[in-house]
Structure formats: structure tokens, C-alpha cells
Design an enzyme around this catalytic site. Structure first.
Site, short mmCIF file in Angstrom:
data_model
loop_
_atom_site.label_atom_id
_atom_site.label_comp_id
_atom_site.label_asym_id
_atom_site.label_seq_id
_atom_site.Cartn_x
_atom_site.Cartn_y
_atom_site.Cartn_z
N LYS A 143 1.51 -1.05 -0.21
CA LYS A 143 0.16 -0.23 0.02
C LYS A 143 0.58 1.60 0.07
O LYS A 143 0.75 2.25 -0.48
CB LYS A 143 -0.58 0.08 1.38
CG LYS A 143 -1.98 -1.27 0.46
CD LYS A 143 -3.04 -0.71 1.80
CE LYS A 143 -4.34 -1.76 1.31
NZ LYS A 143 -5.03 -3.10 2.38
N LYS A 192 -3.05 -11.27 -9.66
CA LYS A 192 -4.44 -11.49 -8.58
C LYS A 192 -6.07 -11.12 -9.15
O LYS A 192 -5.68 -9.47 -9.10
CB LYS A 192 -3.72 -11.47 -7.37
CG LYS A 192 -5.14 -11.91 -5.86
CD LYS A 192 -4.32 -11.13 -4.71
CE LYS A 192 -5.20 -10.27 -3.87
NZ LYS A 192 -6.54 -10.71 -2.86
N LYS A 218 -10.21 -6.53 -5.27
CA LYS A 218 -11.36 -5.24 -5.53
C LYS A 218 -10.16 -3.91 -5.28
O LYS A 218 -11.06 -3.25 -6.06
CB LYS A 218 -12.31 -4.70 -4.17
CG LYS A 218 -12.98 -5.83 -3.42
CD LYS A 218 -13.86 -5.78 -2.41
CE LYS A 218 -14.09 -7.25 -1.50
NZ LYS A 218 -12.97 -7.26 -0.33
#
Ligand code: ADP
Ligand code: TRP
Length: 326
Positions: A115, A195, A198
Site C-alpha cells: 500500500k 491477482k 477489489k
């Protein structure tokens, strides 16, 4: 003699529309485990706060995730199914466990590092995410945690925290859980081959509008092999289609991939109708639940009460062991 049921627990973030990766990696496996196990399943909305900071969006996603699970076969009478924030004892345990979690261990968390790499400016919620997840698992004495491959490191952190706690406060106080990862479904590719997630906008959502599902399926990345060349089986289209096939059907698809004349466009159309057909009974159930939303709230209240009972017992035991009940 009746078999002692294992406690199986897993959670999902209400951070967007649930997709085929979530379904095959975790949801369908949890649903199938309900008969043989003591199943605990929840919507982890505290975790979603690390990325969603919008009241209406979080509320909507939470109820949608609950609807998805219930429509797909989660049975709140048989299992314990709830929303994480309805049992806030988990936040207390997060604090207690943060004293078992080395900063170095947290800094090595790949989901945190990913992130940061994506440019998110880190807050402590993101940093402590794995401790909250450890608290989720340890608060309920979970033995088995079904997840996709991306959660392996979080499970290692949980085990590390549990063992450290047990070393300090007493052997066997916390159950050290094991991950349950299925080779065939642990990493469902998205329509771009990464992968499915969302957060990558590469998903095939389970319950979206059929037009949107069609758009996603038709956009699955394929190579430029000519019509008479063998086709690539190490590709998202082949892998996603395989999820819906038994081994005989998979062999047939594999032969078709080796035989000249196969068009990717045709395979995509077949896959689309498989997906629609597969989920159609669940879609009806979901529509019914949506019209009877009070029922959904009652089921979540039932889950909250069942989960709270177990959480209260564990937190008391842990507080005692740590010297907080003076
Ligand atoms: P997302 O990455 O889409 O936000 P979550 O982190 O909420 O998904 O994951 C919920 C569960 O679904 C976890 O157990 C996770 O391992 C599993 N999962 C998510 N994406 C995939 C995937 N592409 N393949 C297999 N399992 C997945
Ligand atoms: N971190 C998990 C994910 O993103 C979600 C999660 C939170 C979870 N708490 C959990 C999974 C406890 C299993 C057990 O997918």
C-alpha cells in the site's frame, strides 16, 4: 461417538463488490465447511476503515457483503455470522496483543509495504491491520482459517503473536491457528492476469448487473495466438473457466486449447453463460433478501449475540492472565 467440531473462522472486508476470487478463495469454502465444523464468519468493517472513510459507502458495502454471503448459502442458524464492529471486544484485544507484536515484524508486512508502494500515505490503522486480524482470530479460539494465498503472511503474524503471548502468560492460553489454503483456488487471476482484487479494478463481480459481468468477461486479457495455433493455458481465461469445471470438463477444455480452430471470443461467451447460470439461483435468493432486509438485520443480530458470548469468555480469560482483573 460424535466427532468434535473444529472451530473454523474467516472474514472478508466490505471494501467493494465481492468477486470470483473472494468466492472461490474463501466464501464457497467457508459455506461448504458449515456442516462439519463450528464455523465463524464475519464482515470485517473495522478493517475496511483503513481504506474507506465514507459513512454511506461503508454502510452500503457492509450490508451488501452480508447479503452476498447469505444468498450464497451462509446459514446463521448453523454458523456464527456477524459484523465485526458489533463485537467491539476485538478492539480491546488488539491493544492487548499490540504489546506482543514487534515493530520489525509489522514493518515486514507485505500488505502494508504494497500500500505504501502504491502511494497511500500510511496511518496507524494500516500499520496495525495485522494485529487487528490476529485479534479477530485469537478472540474466538479459531483453529483453522480458510483464506487465499495473499493472507499467508497475516496468518504467520497471528501465529507469532499467539506463541509469544503463550510464552509469557501460559501455555495453551491462546489457540495457535493454522491457515487453510486450497492449491486450486488460492490465487484466482483477475481479467488482467494479476491477482483478482477489489483494489485492482480487475474483478468479475459475483452479483453485479449482467451487462457489467459481460463487460468484465469480454475484457479478459488474451494473447495474439493465431486461430490455428495452440492456445495458452497459463492464462487468466483458462484459469477462470477451470474454476467452474470438474476434472473431466477441464480435460476437454485443455484438448480444445491444443486443437487448431479455437477462438478466444467463443470461450469467453461460454464462460459468461457458465457464470450467469452458476449464480442464478443465488441471485434470486439475494433479491428476496434485499426485499426483506429486516430479516437480514435480525440474522446479523443473532450472529452478534452468538459471537459476543464466545468473545466475552476469551477476553475475560486473557485479561485475567495479563493481570487486568486485579
Ligand atoms: P480483495 O483483495 O479483493 O480486497 P479481500 O482482501 O477482502 O479481497 O479478501 C477476502 C478473502 O478472499 C481472503 O481470504 C482472500 O485471501 C480471498 N481472496 C481475495 N482475492 C482472491 C483471489 N484473487 N484469489 C483467491 N482468493 C482471494
Ligand atoms: N485481512 C483479510 C483480507 O483482507 C480479512 C480478515 C480480517 C480476516 N480479519 C480476518 C481473514 C480474520 C481471516 C481471519 O482478506
Amino acid at each position: 461417538m460424535s466427532k468434535i467440531k473444529k472451530r473454523v473462522l474467516s472474514g472478508i472486508q466490505p471494501s467493494g463488490k465481492l468477486h470470483l476470487g473472494n468466492y472461490f478463495g474463501m466464501m464457497s469454502r467457508m459455506i461448504n465447511y458449515q456442516d462439519e465444523n463450528d464455523l465463524f464468519c464475519f464482515i470485517v468493517n473495522y478493517h475496511a476503515l483503513t481504506t474507506i472513510q465514507n459513512k454511506a459507502e461503508l454502510e452500503k458495502n457492509t450490508i451488501n457483503a452480508a447479503l452476498d454471503f447469505l444468498a450464497l448459502g451462509m446459514d446463521p442458524e448453523k454458523s456464527t455470522f456477524w459484523v465485526q464492529s458489533d463485537v467491539p471486544q476485538v478492539t480491546e484485544l488488539t491493544w492487548l496483543l499490540s504489546n506482543m507484536a514487534g515493530v520489525g515484524l509489522m514493518e515486514r508486512s507485505t500488505s502494508y509495504k504494497d500500500k505504501i508502494d502504491k502511494g497511500l500515505s500510511p496511518h496507524m490503522g494500516l500499520f496495525s491491520y495485522p494485529i487487528l486480524m490476529a485479534a479477530d482470530i485469537l478472540l474466538y479460539g479459531s483453529e483453522i482459517v480458510p483464506v487465499g494465498k495473499d493472507q499467508t503472511q497475516h496468518l504467520e503474524i497471528t501465529r507469532d503473536i499467539a506463541m509469544r503471548f503463550n510464552n509469557i502468560y501460559g501455555k495453551g492460553l491462546l489457540v495457535v491457528p493454522s491457515p487453510d489454503i486450497n492449491e486450486d483456488t488460492m490465487l484466482v487471476p483477475g481479467i488482467d492476469g494479476q491477482k483478482m482484487s477489489k483494489s485492482y479494478a480487475n474483478t468479475i463481480p459475483i452479483f453485479a448487473d449482467e451487462k457489467l459481468i459481460k463487460k468484465s468477461v469480454m475484457s479478459i486479457t488474451t494473447d495474439s495466438a493465431g486461430i490455428n495455433e495452440p492456445k495458452d493455458k497459463d492464462s487468466p481465461l483458462f484459469k477462470i473457466y477451470s474454476l467452474f469445471l470438474n476434472s473431466e470438463e477441464k480435460n476437454i477444455l485443455s484438448d480444445r486449447y491444443d486443437t487448431p480452430g479455437l477462438k478466444y471470443g467463443d470461450v469467453k461467451k461460454e464462460l459468461l453463460s457458465k457464470i450467469i447460470q452458476y449464480f442464478s439461483p443465488y441471485r434470486e435468493k439475494r433479491e428476496y433478501l434485499l426485499k426483506n432486509i429486516d430479516q437480514v438485520h435480525s440474522l446479523l443480530d443473532l450472529g452478534r449475540d452468538k459471537a459476543s458470548k464466545v468473545a466475552d469468555e476469551y477476553i475475560k480469560k486473557i485479561r485475567d492472565a495479563m493481570g487486568l482483573n486485579y
